[in-house]
Each structure stands twice: as C-alpha cells, then as structure tokens.
Design a protein around this motif. Structure first.
Motif, PDB file in Angstrom:
ATOM      1  N   CYS A  20      17.468   1.972   3.267  1.00  9.37           N
ATOM      2  CA  CYS A  20      17.848   1.136   4.407  1.00  9.37           C
ATOM      3  C   CYS A  20      19.355   1.188   4.590  1.00  9.37           C
ATOM      4  CB  CYS A  20      17.392  -0.304   4.162  1.00  9.37           C
ATOM      5  SG  CYS A  20      17.945  -1.459   5.447  1.00  9.37           S
TER       6      CYS A  20
ATOM      7  N   GLU B  24      21.085  -0.783   6.226  1.00 12.32           N
ATOM      8  CA  GLU B  24      21.646  -2.128   6.298  1.00 12.32           C
ATOM      9  C   GLU B  24      21.878  -2.723   4.916  1.00 12.32           C
ATOM     10  OE1 GLU B  24      23.120  -5.331   8.601  1.00 12.32           O
ATOM     11  OE2 GLU B  24      22.511  -3.299   9.185  1.00 12.32           O
ATOM     12  N   CYS B  25      20.869  -2.613   4.031  1.00 11.08           N
ATOM     13  CA  CYS B  25      20.977  -3.260   2.718  1.00 11.08           C
ATOM     14  C   CYS B  25      20.936  -2.279   1.560  1.00 11.08           C
ATOM     15  CB  CYS B  25      19.868  -4.299   2.548  1.00 11.08           C
ATOM     16  SG  CYS B  25      18.206  -3.600   2.369  1.00 11.08           S
TER      17      CYS B  25
ATOM     18  N   HIS C 111      15.969  -5.608   8.515  1.00 12.12           N
ATOM     19  CA  HIS C 111      16.621  -4.746   9.510  1.00 12.12           C
ATOM     20  C   HIS C 111      15.579  -3.995  10.334  1.00 12.12           C
ATOM     21  CE1 HIS C 111      19.367  -1.935  11.368  1.00 12.12           C
ATOM     22  NE2 HIS C 111      18.722  -0.913  10.840  1.00 12.12           N
TER      23      HIS C 111
END
Length: 558
Positions: free
Chosen positions: A16, A18-19, A40
């Motif tokens: 991911c 995002e994370c 996300h």
C-alpha cells in the motif's frame, strides 16, 4: 499500491502506497481495492468502477466513443501514438464508458471514467460520452450516475478540449431542467476542467472517502501563492466541511447509498399515489381534542423542553428511509438545518427541518437550532431540487430564530432568509410545514411559506420571544409570562388568527411523554395535508400559496 513478490517468488502481494502494508492481492480484490490496513482507496478501472455501482450483471455498455487528433499534436511522441498505447493498455477507445444498468433494481444510465487512460483527461471523446450519457438519460427518462476520475482537460487537443467544458455543462443543465436526477460520484483524483464543468453539476455530489478534488492541483497552488495549505486541503472530507459535497462515503457503501437515493427520489412508481390513502387500521382521530390547556408561557416551556422529540426523531419515526444531504455548495454545511429526500408511506418527499438536540453536546453542535446563512441556502437548494424532481416538500420548524452574530451578518443572514421566503413561494410542488416546537421570527418563517401550515398543540409561533419582547418594552425579561399572553403564541390562538391551518394533537403532558404517539399524530396530519394538495398543478399550488399569505393581516382602509 506497488506489487511485491513473496518469499516463494509469487507476485501475490501488493504494498500500500499510503501505509506501506503488505496486502495479499486476493484479499485486496475482495475489498474492491481498499487497503484493509489503512482504508486507502486504490484507483479502479472504468469497468471495476461500474461493478461497484451497478447491480451485478445489469450493465449493458453503449458503443464506445473514440477521439481523433484535431491539432496534429506532437511533443516527444505524436498524439495518435499515445492514444494507441492507451487503448492497448486499457482496452478502451477513450477514458470513459457508459451504458444502461440497474442500481437497487431501478434503471439508470451509468458512466465511469478511467484514470489509466491518459490520466482520465477530457478530450472530444470524453465530452461526447458525457453528452451522450445525458441524452440517453433524457431519452429513457431515468437518472444519470457519473463516476469521475480525471486530471482535467486534455492538452493534446488544445481549445477543442476546452470547448468540452461548455458542451458537457450544457448537457448536464438540460438534464437538470428536465426533472431527472443526476448523481456525480467524485473519486481520486478529480481535477481541472472536469471538476469545473460536468463533475460538479450533479443534483447530488457524492465523494469517495479520501478523494482529492479541486481545480488547480495542490503543488500548483502552493507554488503560486507561497502559502502553507491547510490540513486535508482538497480532500473529500475537507470539501464536505466547506459545504461543497452532499456525502463522503467509503467505496463499499456507494451502491447501497445510490440505491437509496434512487428509491427516495423516484416519482411515479406504481402504487405511490395509493400510498397516501389512509390505512384501514389507522384511527380516525380528529386534530383537536379536549386536553386541558396550559397557559401560553407554560406552553412555551413545553415547546423548549429538551426532552421533546427533535426533527430527526420525528423523521426517523414517520419515514421508512431518509438520505440526508449536506452543504449549500458555496461555503458551509449548517448542522442546525437538516434535509434530504425521504420515503413517507412509500412515497418520496423532501424533508427539511431545524434540528436542535437533546443533550448539551448536540445542542451546542447544532447551535441550538439557530441557523446561519449557509443553513438557509442549503434548505433552498434542497427545495429547488424537490421542485425539479416533483417531490412534495415537508418542513419541520423548531427554532428560536435565525443565528445572530458577526459571522451570520457577514455572510448575509437577511439575504439568505429573504431568498428562502421568495424561493418557497415559487415551488411548483405541494409544501406542508409543521411547527413542532418553537417557531421564532423570520428564522422560523423561512421554512414555513407553505400551502398548509400546521402546529403541534404545544408548539409556539411568534415574531419575537416573550422574554425579548419584555426586555425591549420593560427593560428586563421578567414580564415574559405576560408578554406570552399578549403575543398570542399558542396553536389555538394562531388557528383563530388564520396563521396556521390546523392543530396536531400531542399526548397528555407533551410530545416527550409518548414520542411514538406524537409521531403517529404528525404522520397522519402531514399525510392528510398532502392528500388535500395532491390534485393541484404547479401553477395552482403557487397561486394557493400566494393567496394564503395575501389575506393575512388587519387593514383599515379609509
């Protein structure tokens, strides 16, 4: 998300962006590309997007629209080569698909953009696809749902691309004027000329959680202004707080929400007219009764009692569904005004109300039901949407008045109330208003320019609060009880004066003593009023409303 290879050498995992969590791809696909760790929302293809909106197996694609090269444009590569590459990579002729589908069992035209095709940019083909989608919805007399993901206008088509903004905006406005619902689903990213044309022209604007939406991109804005951007700038959540979006939803909730929206705005479905008939088991109780009457000031105290049912309490008691919409599309969303389409006895209506609250936290959050200009602008926006869609309007009034203060005055409180008064008078649909608690001054009247105005037995309605009247006349509020008598604020007094058309009974001791019974009386009264207005045309309803208020007043001619 970026692909990753596991220890066995299989590419079944993605990282991911995002994370940075490592996510098993089958799990990611089951979650419709929403990261199970951080939430996300990954981008979808046009086909995947339609699958999240339409009922399974219901989508029938229309012929795809392909574009050309109107400028003979080339940068490092000729534009036709870029088009051919995008077509090969996505399997699409251009950045948008459309066709017929059902959503929650109701027919609609559904269209979706694909960011993977040249950034979802709008050239001739996208402009034509949007326009054909609108025309198909007009032809079939069904709602339109557009799912949008775009970086803006397509620079390789120059001014021809620019003209698509006008073309699509015109098509959306024609659909709006026809009385058909349009819903725009804004996903990440939605920017530029697409946002500034058709993407924000929908009757209802729904954004996916975390979507970035705007005109210029954040880096462009930061470079041009040299200012630090506020937290969350241009995210869906940020824009909703600014009154620019109706809803922000997670991906998995989109189809249920859209299905509900279509259900609560679908006028003309079989059986809806009959739904207004009184069920045989419903008691034939008159709107009146022989309850012992409290004094006017005691009635005022009952109207203000925080245990009394609020507008939302009543809405969820008398309606089988209610989709709250938000924002004035200009500067804010006022929680003192709530509203949206609802199902009352199976028939769609638009309900708009003042909302106070029960506990201290809610009362403060709702500003005690004292609406700001953006609240009245939101109310008027929803009323006009009801007028276009043919939905009766029901308003529930419960406020001491409009919000006072510098912020309200700076944003045009008087102008907003005046526009609401005039706008209600022009609606081509039945309007029923019910005072359910305190009706104070122009802040209350702004939601009560109706064909029929009703009052709960222990509600009040006045040009000014008795305490304020006492303060103005005597220098302090201690004469409030006396002024309550003098102002004739009770339902019975106002019925005699012709200000209201009917009194809705309440349980002994007030609505808070038996909220379910109070809601039953309210439902019966609203249904009766709508039944009496059902046969009137738009012109007749406007004339009826004009004449109802035209005769009010005491005139002494020479």
């Amino acid at each position: 998300m970026a692909k990753a290879t596991d220890a066995a050498g299989h590419g079944d995992w993605e990282v991911c962006r995002e994370c940075a969590a490592l996510v098993y791809r089958p799990r990611l696909l089951r979650s419709r590309r929403v990261c199970p760790e951080c939430g996300h929302h990954q981008r979808l293809t046009a086909g995947e997007r339609i699958a999240t909106i339409a009922d399974p197996g219901s989508f029938t694609p229309a012929p795809q629209v392909g574009g050309g090269d109107p400028l003979g444009f080339a940068d490092s590569r000729p534009y036709p080569e870029r088009l051919a590459e995008a077509r090969g990579r996505t399997g699409l002729q251009d950045a948008m698909l459309y066709g017929g589908a059902t959503v929650g069992g109701r027919r609609a035209v559904v269209a979706a953009m694909d960011f993977a095709f040249l950034g979802g940019s709008m050239g001739s083909a996208v402009g034509e696809t949007v326009t054909r989608s609108c025309e198909a919805a007009l032809r079939e007399r069904v709602p339109l749902i557009l799912a949008i993901a775009s970086g803006g206008a397509r620079m390789q088509e120059g001014a021809v691309s620019l003209m698509q903004m006008a073309k699509t905006a015109q098509a959306m406005r024609a659909l709006r004027d026809s009385g058909l619902l349009s819903v725009c689903v804004l996903t990440d990213p939605t920017f530029g000329g697409v946002t500034a044309s058709f993407a924000t022209q929908g009757d209802v604007l729904v954004a996916e959680r975390g979507a970035r939406i705007g005109f210029a991109g954040p880096r462009v804005i930061a470079a041009a202004t040299r200012e630090e951007l506020p937290p969350g700038f241009q995210t869906a959540e940020y824009l909703k707080s600014r009154g620019l979006l109706d809803r922000v939803e997670p991906r998995n909730d989109l189809r249920p929400l859209l299905a509900r929206l279509l259900a609560v705005t679908s006028v003309g479905e079989a059986g809806e007219v009959a739904a207004w008939e009184r069920p045989p088991e419903e008691p034939q109780e008159a709107l009146g009764g022989s309850q012992e009457e409290p004094t006017p000031y005691e009635t005022l105290r009952l109207a203000r009692d925080t245990r009394r049912p609020t507008a939302l309490d009543y809405i969820w008691q008398i309606c089988t569904d209610f989709v709250e919409l938000h924002g004035d599309r200009l500067e804010g969303d006022d929680p003192a005004i709530v509203g949206g389409p609802a199902l009352l006895d199976g028939r769609p209506v638009m309900i708009i109300a003042h909302q106070k609250g029960h506990g201290t936290d809610e009362l403060v959050a709702r500003n005690f039901g004292l609406a700001h200009p953006e609240g009245y602008r939101k109310a008027l926006r929803l009323m006009r949407l009801a007028g276009r869609l043919g939905l009766p309007v029901v308003t529930l009034v419960d406020t001491q008045g409009a919000a006072p203060g510098i912020r309200a005055e700076d944003r045009g409180q008087s102008w907003a109330i005046a526009e609401c008064l005039a706008g209600m008078s022009e609606l081509p649909v039945p309007v029923v208003s019910v005072l359910i608690g305190e009706g104070g001054s122009g802040g209350a009247l702004a939601l009560a320019v109706a064909n029929q105005v009703l009052m709960l037995r222990h509600a009040v309605y006045s040009v000014i609060s008795p305490e304020s009247c006492s303060t103005i006349l005597f220098g302090d509020p201690s004469h409030g009880p006396r002024m309550a008598d003098a102002l004739r604020i009770t339902a019975q007094d106002l019925l005699r004066l012709g200000i209201v058309d009917g009194v809705v009974p309440e349980p002994p001791g007030g609505a808070h003593t038996d909220p379910a019974a109070a809601a039953g009386h309210l439902r019966a009264a609203v249904r009766q009023a709508l039944r009496e207005l059902a046969g009137l045309s738009g012109d007749e309803l406007r004339k009826h409303r004009y004449e109802r208020f035209r005769v009010l007043g005491m005139i002494a001619d020479d």
